[in-house]
Write a protein that holds these residues in place. Structure first.
Motif, mmCIF file in Angstrom:
data_model
loop_
_atom_site.group_PDB
_atom_site.id
_atom_site.type_symbol
_atom_site.label_atom_id
_atom_site.label_comp_id
_atom_site.label_asym_id
_atom_site.label_seq_id
_atom_site.Cartn_x
_atom_site.Cartn_y
_atom_site.Cartn_z
ATOM 1 N N GLY A 104 65.226 4.334 31.007
ATOM 2 C CA GLY A 104 65.319 5.327 29.946
ATOM 3 C C GLY A 104 64.251 6.399 30.070
ATOM 4 N N HIS A 105 63.041 5.995 30.365
ATOM 5 C CA HIS A 105 61.963 6.974 30.525
ATOM 6 C C HIS A 105 62.179 7.851 31.754
ATOM 7 C CE1 HIS A 105 59.650 5.526 27.185
ATOM 8 N NE2 HIS A 105 59.550 4.300 27.690
ATOM 9 N N LEU A 106 62.772 7.283 32.808
ATOM 10 C CA LEU A 106 63.094 8.106 33.968
ATOM 11 C C LEU A 106 64.104 9.180 33.580
ATOM 12 C CD1 LEU A 106 62.919 8.659 37.060
ATOM 13 C CD2 LEU A 106 64.944 7.205 37.268
ATOM 14 N N TYR A 107 65.126 8.788 32.815
ATOM 15 C CA TYR A 107 66.103 9.780 32.344
ATOM 16 C C TYR A 107 65.421 10.850 31.500
ATOM 17 C CZ TYR A 107 69.886 6.576 33.748
ATOM 18 O OH TYR A 107 70.748 5.769 34.450
ATOM 19 N N ASP A 108 64.435 10.447 30.699
ATOM 20 C CA ASP A 108 63.694 11.426 29.895
ATOM 21 C C ASP A 108 62.962 12.426 30.791
ATOM 22 O OD1 ASP A 108 64.541 10.258 27.566
ATOM 23 O OD2 ASP A 108 62.661 9.217 27.140
ATOM 24 N N ALA A 109 62.347 11.924 31.866
ATOM 25 C CA ALA A 109 61.649 12.818 32.788
ATOM 26 C C ALA A 109 62.625 13.786 33.441
ATOM 27 C CB ALA A 109 60.914 12.003 33.856
ATOM 28 N N ARG A 110 63.833 13.318 33.721
ATOM 29 C CA ARG A 110 64.850 14.207 34.275
ATOM 30 C C ARG A 110 65.236 15.287 33.256
ATOM 31 N NH1 ARG A 110 67.951 13.133 38.475
ATOM 32 N NH2 ARG A 110 69.876 13.708 37.385
ATOM 33 N N ARG A 111 65.301 14.901 31.993
ATOM 34 C CA ARG A 111 65.621 15.886 30.952
ATOM 35 C C ARG A 111 64.515 16.945 30.851
ATOM 36 N NH1 ARG A 111 68.298 17.333 26.493
ATOM 37 N NH2 ARG A 111 67.108 18.046 24.682
ATOM 38 N N LEU A 112 63.260 16.511 30.924
ATOM 39 C CA LEU A 112 62.151 17.472 30.888
ATOM 40 C C LEU A 112 62.193 18.408 32.090
ATOM 41 C CD1 LEU A 112 59.137 15.282 29.676
ATOM 42 C CD2 LEU A 112 60.563 16.847 28.344
ATOM 43 N N ALA A 113 62.595 17.879 33.236
ATOM 44 C CA ALA A 113 62.702 18.733 34.417
ATOM 45 C C ALA A 113 63.728 19.847 34.177
ATOM 46 C CB ALA A 113 63.086 17.900 35.638
ATOM 47 N N GLY A 161 59.827 15.371 43.663
ATOM 48 C CA GLY A 161 58.686 16.238 43.401
ATOM 49 C C GLY A 161 58.686 16.770 41.982
ATOM 50 N N SER A 162 59.859 17.099 41.451
ATOM 51 C CA SER A 162 59.960 17.582 40.070
ATOM 52 C C SER A 162 59.676 16.461 39.079
ATOM 53 C CB SER A 162 61.366 18.142 39.821
ATOM 54 O OG SER A 162 61.644 19.224 40.671
ATOM 55 N N ILE A 163 60.253 15.303 39.327
ATOM 56 C CA ILE A 163 60.064 14.166 38.408
ATOM 57 C C ILE A 163 58.605 13.739 38.381
ATOM 58 C CG2 ILE A 163 60.747 11.787 37.925
ATOM 59 C CD1 ILE A 163 62.920 13.976 37.498
ATOM 60 N N LYS A 164 57.962 13.758 39.530
ATOM 61 C CA LYS A 164 56.543 13.380 39.600
ATOM 62 C C LYS A 164 55.689 14.280 38.719
ATOM 63 C CE LYS A 164 54.461 14.213 43.466
ATOM 64 N NZ LYS A 164 54.023 14.144 44.902
ATOM 65 N N GLN A 165 56.062 15.560 38.641
ATOM 66 C CA GLN A 165 55.327 16.483 37.771
ATOM 67 C C GLN A 165 55.623 16.240 36.298
ATOM 68 O OE1 GLN A 165 55.483 20.704 38.922
ATOM 69 N NE2 GLN A 165 56.308 20.055 40.890
ATOM 70 N N MET A 166 56.829 15.778 35.990
ATOM 71 C CA MET A 166 57.239 15.589 34.595
ATOM 72 C C MET A 166 56.719 14.293 33.990
ATOM 73 S SD MET A 166 58.861 18.340 33.887
ATOM 74 C CE MET A 166 57.772 19.150 35.074
ATOM 75 N N LEU A 167 56.545 13.268 34.805
ATOM 76 C CA LEU A 167 56.181 11.952 34.263
ATOM 77 C C LEU A 167 54.926 11.980 33.387
ATOM 78 C CD1 LEU A 167 57.045 9.631 37.290
ATOM 79 C CD2 LEU A 167 58.149 9.642 35.039
ATOM 80 N N PRO A 168 53.841 12.668 33.783
ATOM 81 C CA PRO A 168 52.656 12.690 32.915
ATOM 82 C C PRO A 168 52.907 13.349 31.555
ATOM 83 C CG PRO A 168 52.058 13.296 35.149
ATOM 84 C CD PRO A 168 53.552 13.274 35.098
ATOM 85 N N LEU A 169 53.925 14.200 31.464
ATOM 86 C CA LEU A 169 54.224 14.846 30.185
ATOM 87 C C LEU A 169 54.735 13.856 29.144
ATOM 88 C CD1 LEU A 169 55.968 18.151 31.364
ATOM 89 C CD2 LEU A 169 53.546 17.739 30.874
ATOM 90 N N SER A 196 53.768 16.662 22.400
ATOM 91 C CA SER A 196 54.582 17.876 22.347
ATOM 92 C C SER A 196 55.795 17.786 23.249
ATOM 93 C CB SER A 196 53.738 19.089 22.742
ATOM 94 O OG SER A 196 53.214 18.938 24.055
ATOM 95 N N TRP A 197 55.774 16.830 24.187
ATOM 96 C CA TRP A 197 56.910 16.666 25.085
ATOM 97 C C TRP A 197 57.675 15.381 24.803
ATOM 98 C CZ3 TRP A 197 58.712 20.613 27.613
ATOM 99 C CH2 TRP A 197 57.858 21.650 27.978
ATOM 100 N N TYR A 198 56.969 14.235 24.594
ATOM 101 C CA TYR A 198 57.732 12.994 24.422
ATOM 102 C C TYR A 198 58.490 12.960 23.105
ATOM 103 C CZ TYR A 198 53.812 10.792 21.772
ATOM 104 O OH TYR A 198 52.826 10.462 20.859
ATOM 105 N N PHE A 231 57.164 7.986 23.968
ATOM 106 C CA PHE A 231 55.959 7.881 24.799
ATOM 107 C C PHE A 231 56.157 6.906 25.955
ATOM 108 C CE2 PHE A 231 52.126 5.529 25.905
ATOM 109 C CZ PHE A 231 51.241 6.557 26.217
ATOM 110 N N ALA A 232 55.566 7.260 27.094
ATOM 111 C CA ALA A 232 55.493 6.354 28.248
ATOM 112 C C ALA A 232 54.268 6.733 29.069
ATOM 113 C CB ALA A 232 56.751 6.448 29.099
ATOM 114 N N ARG A 233 53.719 5.755 29.778
ATOM 115 C CA ARG A 233 52.550 6.012 30.635
ATOM 116 C C ARG A 233 53.039 6.587 31.957
ATOM 117 N NH1 ARG A 233 49.379 0.612 31.079
ATOM 118 N NH2 ARG A 233 47.808 1.977 32.049
ATOM 119 N N GLY A 234 53.487 7.835 31.874
ATOM 120 C CA GLY A 234 54.101 8.462 33.026
ATOM 121 C C GLY A 234 53.165 8.675 34.193
ATOM 122 N N ASN A 235 51.883 8.946 33.915
ATOM 123 C CA ASN A 235 50.950 9.131 35.032
ATOM 124 C C ASN A 235 50.787 7.843 35.826
ATOM 125 O OD1 ASN A 235 49.539 7.816 32.994
ATOM 126 N ND2 ASN A 235 47.575 8.694 33.627
#
Length: 493
Positions: A398-407, A418-426, A431-433, A440-444
Motif C-alpha cells: 500500500g505504501h509503495l502504491y502511495d509513493a507511485r501516486r506522489l510520483a 529512480g522516481s519512487i526512491k525520491q518519493m519514499l522519504p516524502l 504535508s504529503w502522507y 505515514f511510512a518510514r520511506g527513507n
C-alpha cells in the motif's frame, strides 16, 4: 560464446557461397559474384550491413563488458549494443582481451571496433578514433591503514602499479617530467580489479586507476580507499582500423553525437558511474565476513527457493542478510521473526507454520516476494520492478502504491525506481502522507533497504563471477591464473 557465434556466421556464409557456386551455371556466376566479393573486402559500413553483424573487440571488466544477472551488460556493451541496433545488425563480441590485444586487433583490421576503455591517442597512426565518449580522471588508490598520499611528492618511494596501455601510464610519464623521482610498475596483462586486489593484499602500496572504475569496484575492495587525483582527465573513445573506409567511423560519430544531444549518453553514464549510494567501508567488510561464516549453510535453501520462484538466489540471500544477517532465530521489537523476518500475517498467508525454521522462512520469504512482484503494475519493467518489490517487502504494498501516486502528482514517472526512491522519504512528511491513502511510512528506511540489498547482491555477483568458493571467501576480488609481468619504470634521468 560470442566468438563462436562469429565463426559460425562466417562458416555458414562460406558454405552458402560454395553451394551456390556448385549449383549455378558458369555464365550466371559472373552476374552476382561481384555482390558476394565484399564479404571478404575491407570492413566498411556497407559490408557490415550486408553480412548483418558488427564485430566488437572488448575487455571483460565491470566498466566495459561482463555477464550480468540478465545477460551481457556494462557501460560500453550497452553503448555498442545500441549502435548495432542503430545499424540494424546483430553483434559478435570478443571479450577475452587486455588493452594491448584490443589495439592490436584493431590496428590489424581483425575487428570492426575496439570498445574497451580505450584512451584517445592522436599519436597512433594505425588506429582511427571516434568522437569523445566520456572523460576519465586518473586517481591514486591506497590501502586503508597506511598513510594516505596527499601530494605527488607523497608518492615517492611507494610501490605503485598501473595498467600498461590504459592511458594512466601516459599520465604518470607526463608527471614524471616535473617530478623525476616518481616511479611505478606497469603490466599489460592485468586489469583495474587486479590492481585493487594487490593493493588490498599488500602486494602494492598504491595503484593508479580511473576514478569511474574505482567507483564501480570499491564495494568489493573495502580495504582500499581513494587518495588523490593526478593529471588531467583523458578521453574515452572507440578505435577503428586506420586503413578502413571512413563510413563506419562517420556513422559511429553521428551515433555518439546524437546520444550526447538527446541526453541518452549522460543518462547512460549516470546509470553506470553516477551513483554514490554504496556501502560504507564497515558495512562491506561485515558483509564479506558474514558471507564467509554463515552463507554456506543456507545457500542450497536459497537456491531451491530461487528455482521455485524465479528469483536469483543471490537476491534472496541479500534480502536474508539485510533482514537478519542470516540468523534464523532473529526477532525484532515489533515481533517479526526468522531469517527472512516474516510478520505473523505474512507467515499465515504463505502457510509458514514456524517462522524460526530457516527452510520455511526462506521459502516463505521468497514466495512472498513473488506475490508482491506479481502485484506491481505490468507497466513497470525490470530491474525497476524488482526494486519496487523489495520496497514493498519492507514497508508494504500500500505504501509503495502511495509513493507511485506522489510520483504522478509531482510529474515523475511512477514506473521508474529512480522516481519512487525520491518519493519514499516524502511519506514521512505530513504535508504529503496526508494526501495518500495509507498515511505515514518510514520511506527513507525503505529506500536505504533497497540500496543495501542491491549492493549486497552486487558483492555476491562479483564473487560468483570471480569463481571464488564461499567456503574459503576471504576477500571479494577477481583472481588471476598467472602472475602478471610488471615492467618497472625508473625515475627520470
Amino acid at each position: 560464446m560470442y566468438r563462436h557465434f562469429l565463426r559460425t556466421t562466417r562458416q555458414i556464409a562460406g558454405l552458402a557461397v560454395a553451394l551456390l557456386l556448385l549449383l549455378t551455371p558458369a555464365r550466371a556466376i559472373s552476374t552476382w559474384s561481384a555482390e558476394l566479393m565484399p564479404m571478404t573486402s575491407p570492413t566498411t559500413l556497407a559490408d557490415i550491413q550486408r553480412r548483418d553483424f558488427l564485430e566488437i573487440t572488448t575487455r571483460n571488466t565491470p566498466a566495459t563488458f561482463y555477464e550480468g544477472r540478465q545477460g551481457p551488460t556494462g557501460f560500453e556493451f550497452e553503448l555498442f549494443r545500441r549502435f548495432a541496433d542503430d545499424l540494424g545488425v546483430s553483434l559478435a563480441v570478443e571479450n577475452d582481451h587486455h588493452i594491448g590485444d584490443v589495439l592490436e586487433q584493431v590496428a590489424g583490421g581483425q575487428t570492426d571496433i575496439g570498445a574497451a576503455g580505450l584512451v584517445l591517442d592522436r599519436q597512433r597512426q594505425d588506429v582511427t578514433y571516434s568522437h569523445p565518449i566520456m572523460s576519465m580522471q586518473p586517481m591514486v588508490a591506497y590501502r586503508r591503514g597506511a598513510q594516505a598520499p596527499k601530494t605527488i611528492q607523497d608518492l615517492d618511494g611507494l610501490d605503485i602499479g598501473t595498467v600498461a596501455g590504459a592511458g594512466t601510464s601516459r599520465v604518470l610519464r607526463d608527471l614524471q617530467k616535473t617530478h623525476p623521482t616518481l616511479t611505478w610498475r606497469e603490466s599489460p596483462d592485468i586489469e583495474t580489479t587486479d590492481l585493487l586486489g594487490m593493493v588490498e593484499s599488500g602486494e602494492l602500496d598504491a595503484a593508479v586507476v580511473y576514478a569511474h572504475e574505482f567507483k564501480l569496484s570499491r564495494l568489493f575492495f573495502p580495504d582500499v580507499a581513494s587518495a588523490l587525483t593526478i593529471g588531467e582527465p583523458v578521453t574515452l573513445a572507440w578505435a577503428f582500423p586506420a586503413r578502413t573506409d571512413p563510413s563506419l567511423v562517420e556513422r559511429a560519430n553521428a551515433f555518439i553525437d546524437g546520444m550526447r544531444r538527446s541526453g541518452d549518453l549522460e543518462r547512460l553514464t549516470q546509470k553506470y558511474f553516477g551513483h554514490d549510494d554504496y556501502l560504507e567501508y564497515v558495512g562491506a567488510r561485515r558483509f564479506i565476513g558474514q558471507a564467509q561464516a554463515h552463507l554456506g549453510q543456507w545457500m542450497n535453501d536459497f537456491k531451491q527457493a530461487a528455482g521455485e520462484t524465479g528469483f536469483d538466489w543471490k537476491l534472496l540471500a541479500a534480502v536474508g542478510y539485510q533482514e537478519s544477517h542470516w540468523q534464523p532465530d532473529a526477532v525484532s521489537p515489533t515481533g517479526v521473526k526468522g531469517l527472512m523476518m516474516l510478520t505473523r500475517d505474512t507467515a499465515r498467508h504463505m502457510n509458514v507454520s514456524d517462522r524460526k525454521d530457516p527452510q520455511q522462512s526462506i521459502d516463505g520469504g521468497a514466495r512472498y516476494l513473488r506475490y508482491l512482484h506479481d502485484r506491481i503494475p505490468d507497466t513497470v519493467a525490470e530491474p525497476d520492478r524488482t526494486w519496487m518489490t523489495l520496497a514493498a517487502y519492507n514497508l508494504g504494498l500500500g505504501h509503495l502504491y502511495d509513493a507511485r501516486r506522489l510520483a504522478r502528482l509531482q510529474g515523475h514517472d511512477p514506473d521508474e525506481w529512480g522516481s519512487i526512491k525520491q518519493m519514499l522519504p516524502l511519506l514521512q512528511e505530513s504535508s504529503w502522507y496526508n494526501r495518500v491513502e495509507h498515511g505515514f511510512a518510514r520511506g527513507n528506511v525503505a529506500a536505504l533497504y533497497v540500496r543495501n540489498i542491491k549492493r549486497y547482491e552486487e558483492i555476491l555477483n562479483w564473487v560468483e563471477r570471480s569463481q571464488h568458493q564461499f567456503s574459503s571467501l576471504s576477500r571479494a576480488t577477481a583472481s588471476t591464473t598467472t602472475t602478471p609481468v610488471f615492467e618497472t619504470v625508473p625515475p627520470a634521468p
